[in-house]
Write an enzyme that holds these catalytic residues in place. Structure first.
Site, PDB file in Angstrom:
ATOM      1  N   CYS A  73     -26.519  41.528  16.160  1.00  0.00           N
ATOM      2  CA  CYS A  73     -25.399  40.778  16.728  1.00  0.00           C
ATOM      3  C   CYS A  73     -25.341  39.321  16.274  1.00  0.00           C
ATOM      4  CB  CYS A  73     -25.465  40.830  18.247  1.00  0.00           C
ATOM      5  SG  CYS A  73     -26.926  40.023  18.937  1.00  0.00           S
ATOM      6  N   GLN A  74     -26.362  38.821  15.585  1.00  0.00           N
ATOM      7  CA  GLN A  74     -26.395  37.405  15.227  1.00  0.00           C
ATOM      8  C   GLN A  74     -25.146  36.920  14.480  1.00  0.00           C
ATOM      9  OE1 GLN A  74     -28.826  39.602  14.766  1.00  0.00           O
ATOM     10  NE2 GLN A  74     -30.834  38.737  15.278  1.00  0.00           N
TER      11      GLN A  74
END
Length: 185
Positions: A73-74
């Site tokens: 998700c970064q």
């Protein structure tokens, strides 16, 4: 039903799916510690402790009904730079590649709601188009784990895809307007 779990972490999604009668035949996770945890509770699953980009999934074509996973998700998190496809950690294209190689009936993809924000929304819309081009009917929403009895507020973007029907997202089981509404006496 049989599934492949991508970016599996310690296997929480596969454990939940197992309770629903879906068995993971393979999982992919880069973190050795997470993979060791997964392997401890799912000994009959093929464990790939490697980068997803190094795996061909064609061996699972015709043998797997469902692909699940939460790509990192970064690239989309509000705690980061939200560079989406300009971030080398964007693995959504690898999730789509796995769908193309396996050609399952359905998929579940989980990520952060940050994908819907102004800066990353064009990328999200392009992902939805690519998934539809692969023959999937889609349904998506941001769900809060607390609305399903999990003792934490954790909002997640859930995308469901299916080839022959539109899958429905589950109704909340806890909170206002549900049978498990909590009121103070």
């Amino acid at each position: 039903m049989l599934s492949v779990d991508l970016f599996s972490g310690a296997g929480g999604l596969s454990l939940g799916l197992r309770r629903a009668g879906i068995q993971a035949v393979a999982c992919v996770e880069l973190s050795r510690d997470a993979m060791e945890t997964y392997a401890s509770h799912s000994t009959d699953t093929a464990h790939y402790n490697t980068d997803v980009r190094e795996i061909s999934f064609e061996r699972y074509r015709g043998a797997v009904d469902l692909v699940v996973g939460g790509p990192p998700c970064q690239p989309f998190s509000i705690g980061g730079l939200r560079q989406a496809d300009r971030d080398a950690r964007d693995m959504i294209p690898q999730f789509i590649r796995a769908l193309d190689e396996i050609r399952p009936q359905a998929f579940i993809m989980e990520n952060v709601p940050g994908l819907l924000l102004k800066r990353t929304r064009p990328y999200f819309d392009s992902v939805l188009r690519r998934l539809m081009e692969h023959g999937y009917r889609l349904n998506w929403a941001v769900l809060n784990a607390a609305d399903y009895g999990v003792p934490q507020k954790r909002r997640r973007l859930i995308i469901l895809g299916c080839r022959d029907r539109q899958l429905l997202l589950p109704r909340a089981t806890h909170g206002a307007g549900t049978p498990l509404t909590h009121t103070r006496a």
